[in-house]
Design a protein around this motif. Structure first.
Motif, PDB file in Angstrom:
ATOM      1  N   ILE A 157     -58.471  40.876 -32.714  1.00 46.72           N
ATOM      2  CA  ILE A 157     -57.837  39.672 -33.257  1.00 46.72           C
ATOM      3  C   ILE A 157     -56.441  40.059 -33.723  1.00 46.72           C
ATOM      4  O   ILE A 157     -56.282  40.960 -34.554  1.00 46.72           O
ATOM      5  CB  ILE A 157     -58.654  39.061 -34.407  1.00 46.72           C
ATOM      6  N   LEU A 158     -55.435  39.383 -33.189  1.00 49.78           N
ATOM      7  CA  LEU A 158     -54.043  39.711 -33.470  1.00 49.78           C
ATOM      8  C   LEU A 158     -53.350  38.536 -34.146  1.00 49.78           C
ATOM      9  O   LEU A 158     -53.532  37.384 -33.759  1.00 49.78           O
ATOM     10  CB  LEU A 158     -53.298  40.032 -32.164  1.00 49.78           C
ATOM     11  N   ALA A 159     -52.542  38.828 -35.154  1.00 50.05           N
ATOM     12  CA  ALA A 159     -51.724  37.809 -35.808  1.00 50.05           C
ATOM     13  C   ALA A 159     -50.392  37.705 -35.063  1.00 50.05           C
ATOM     14  O   ALA A 159     -49.780  38.728 -34.741  1.00 50.05           O
ATOM     15  CB  ALA A 159     -51.490  38.157 -37.268  1.00 50.05           C
ATOM     16  N   ALA A 160     -49.952  36.488 -34.785  1.00 51.88           N
ATOM     17  CA  ALA A 160     -48.719  36.296 -34.015  1.00 51.88           C
ATOM     18  C   ALA A 160     -47.922  35.122 -34.562  1.00 51.88           C
ATOM     19  O   ALA A 160     -48.461  34.024 -34.726  1.00 51.88           O
ATOM     20  CB  ALA A 160     -49.038  36.064 -32.547  1.00 51.88           C
ATOM     21  N   HIS A 161     -46.631  35.364 -34.823  1.00 56.54           N
ATOM     22  CA  HIS A 161     -45.734  34.287 -35.231  1.00 56.54           C
ATOM     23  C   HIS A 161     -45.022  33.646 -34.037  1.00 56.54           C
ATOM     24  O   HIS A 161     -44.301  32.662 -34.200  1.00 56.54           O
ATOM     25  CB  HIS A 161     -44.681  34.818 -36.211  1.00 56.54           C
ATOM     26  N   TYR A 162     -45.208  34.230 -32.861  1.00 58.39           N
ATOM     27  CA  TYR A 162     -44.540  33.719 -31.657  1.00 58.39           C
ATOM     28  C   TYR A 162     -45.578  33.323 -30.612  1.00 58.39           C
ATOM     29  O   TYR A 162     -46.746  33.736 -30.687  1.00 58.39           O
ATOM     30  CB  TYR A 162     -43.595  34.780 -31.082  1.00 58.39           C
ATOM     31  N   PHE A 183     -43.421  30.303 -35.062  1.00 56.74           N
ATOM     32  CA  PHE A 183     -44.206  29.453 -35.950  1.00 56.74           C
ATOM     33  C   PHE A 183     -44.119  29.988 -37.378  1.00 56.74           C
ATOM     34  O   PHE A 183     -44.118  31.204 -37.598  1.00 56.74           O
ATOM     35  CB  PHE A 183     -45.667  29.421 -35.487  1.00 56.74           C
ATOM     36  N   GLU A 184     -44.046  29.090 -38.331  1.00 51.53           N
ATOM     37  CA  GLU A 184     -43.941  29.490 -39.728  1.00 51.53           C
ATOM     38  C   GLU A 184     -45.169  30.270 -40.177  1.00 51.53           C
ATOM     39  O   GLU A 184     -45.062  31.291 -40.842  1.00 51.53           O
ATOM     40  CB  GLU A 184     -43.747  28.251 -40.619  1.00 51.53           C
ATOM     41  N   GLN A 185     -46.325  29.775 -39.808  1.00 50.14           N
ATOM     42  CA  GLN A 185     -47.574  30.442 -40.157  1.00 50.14           C
ATOM     43  C   GLN A 185     -48.072  31.236 -38.958  1.00 50.14           C
ATOM     44  O   GLN A 185     -48.051  30.751 -37.831  1.00 50.14           O
ATOM     45  CB  GLN A 185     -48.636  29.413 -40.574  1.00 50.14           C
ATOM     46  N   ALA A 186     -48.503  32.462 -39.222  1.00 56.50           N
ATOM     47  CA  ALA A 186     -49.041  33.281 -38.143  1.00 56.50           C
ATOM     48  C   ALA A 186     -50.301  32.632 -37.569  1.00 56.50           C
ATOM     49  O   ALA A 186     -51.129  32.077 -38.296  1.00 56.50           O
ATOM     50  CB  ALA A 186     -49.363  34.677 -38.662  1.00 56.50           C
ATOM     51  N   ARG A 187     -50.412  32.679 -36.268  1.00 56.96           N
ATOM     52  CA  ARG A 187     -51.616  32.207 -35.582  1.00 56.96           C
ATOM     53  C   ARG A 187     -52.425  33.430 -35.142  1.00 56.96           C
ATOM     54  O   ARG A 187     -51.875  34.503 -34.941  1.00 56.96           O
ATOM     55  CB  ARG A 187     -51.232  31.356 -34.367  1.00 56.96           C
ATOM     56  N   GLN A 188     -53.721  33.244 -34.998  1.00 60.10           N
ATOM     57  CA  GLN A 188     -54.619  34.342 -34.642  1.00 60.10           C
ATOM     58  C   GLN A 188     -55.021  34.230 -33.179  1.00 60.10           C
ATOM     59  O   GLN A 188     -55.434  33.159 -32.719  1.00 60.10           O
ATOM     60  CB  GLN A 188     -55.864  34.323 -35.534  1.00 60.10           C
ATOM     61  N   ILE A 189     -54.903  35.341 -32.462  1.00 62.58           N
ATOM     62  CA  ILE A 189     -55.258  35.380 -31.043  1.00 62.58           C
ATOM     63  C   ILE A 189     -56.468  36.290 -30.865  1.00 62.58           C
ATOM     64  O   ILE A 189     -56.458  37.441 -31.298  1.00 62.58           O
ATOM     65  CB  ILE A 189     -54.087  35.884 -30.187  1.00 62.58           C
ATOM     66  N   LEU A 190     -57.491  35.755 -30.233  1.00 63.17           N
ATOM     67  CA  LEU A 190     -58.714  36.505 -29.958  1.00 63.17           C
ATOM     68  C   LEU A 190     -58.636  37.086 -28.550  1.00 63.17           C
ATOM     69  O   LEU A 190     -58.299  36.388 -27.601  1.00 63.17           O
ATOM     70  CB  LEU A 190     -59.920  35.568 -30.076  1.00 63.17           C
TER      71      LEU A 190
END
Length: 259
Positions: A157-162, A183-190
């Protein structure tokens, strides 16, 4: 150390060094002098390192475009390979982009490299069995509150702002390169593997919170409590069931135990 080992060690040091004394075993002739012969090995070695990185970092290649080659050249110059298997050479690229100028000024490069590497390592991970709804339905209903789910070890699971997942998907499909978004808030990539295929997708906020609780070893009752704090009474249970079904179908769960 025997004579062959000594020669091999001298040659290794000469190839890895930018400038080094020529090994006594290299001789020039009418076609090329000793310096030119050694330069062929040095150049060829670095080309092979770059080619290995190009294969591993498809998303970064799409995002960086003409800057990609320079990134790789700088990484190769700063980080000689330390593993006998070239497959693992890219393990430090994301960290390099985190600290090296000018790449560290634009954090999307390191984010993209981490996603590429997660996809690559998920593919190479050990095979693991996964369970489905049939297996889980055998668990007695009165024991579900203490149920502990075990996730696949190849899962990341990776946190990404882009929008790095969009660049990787475009590279995988041969589509047009997307525009970079932050993105203002980091999104999580599985990222995970099922059978021989690696998958990746964005996690919704509630799924991320519940899945992170699974990773932390919380029992099923705690997962349901977290979901209830995020949704009203009528939607919390159906949402939890839907997520669990989705994890089972995706092959994310390898087993269970009881706390």
């Amino acid at each position: 150390m025997n004579s062959l080992q000594a020669i091999q060690q001298q040659m290794l040091q000469a190839v890895l060094a930018e400038r080094a004394h020529l090994p006594f075993t290299i001789r020039g002739d009418a076609i090329a002098d000793a310096d030119s012969r050694l330069a062929v090995y040095r150049h060829g070695y670095r080309i092979r390192l770059r080619d290995a990185l190009k294969n591993e970092f498809a998303g970064l290649r799409s995002m960086a475009e003409q800057r990609f080659q320079r990134m790789l050249d700088k990484y190769v110059a700063a980080h000689p390979s330390e593993h006998y298997n070239i497959r693992w050479y890219g393990a430090g690229l994301a960290a390099f982009l985190d600290y090296a100028r000018p790449w560290r000024e634009q954090p999307q490069w390191a984010e993209m490299a981490r996603l590429d590497w997660a996809i690559s390592t998920a593919f190479d991970a050990e095979d693991e069995a996964c369970i489905g709804m049939v297996e889980l339905s055998s668990v007695p209903s009165d024991t579900w509150p203490g149920l502990l789910l075990s996730l696949q070890q190849n899962l990341h699971i990776l946190a990404a702002h882009y929008n790095i997942e969009a660049f990787r998907r475009a590279a995988d499909r041969g589509d047009k390169r997307p525009r970079l978004r932050r993105f203002e808030q980091a999104r999580q990539i599985l990222v995970w593997r099922k059978a021989m295929s690696v998958h990746y997708r964005l996690l919704e906020e509630d799924e991320w919170q519940v899945l992170s609780a699974v990773i932390q070893g919380e029992p099923f009752a705690s997962l349901c409590e977290r979901m209830a704090n995020l949704h009203d009474e009528t939607s919390a249970t159906p949402r939890m069931v839907m997520l669990l079904q989705g994890w089972l179908e995706a092959g994310l769960i390898r087993g269970w135990s009881f706390g």
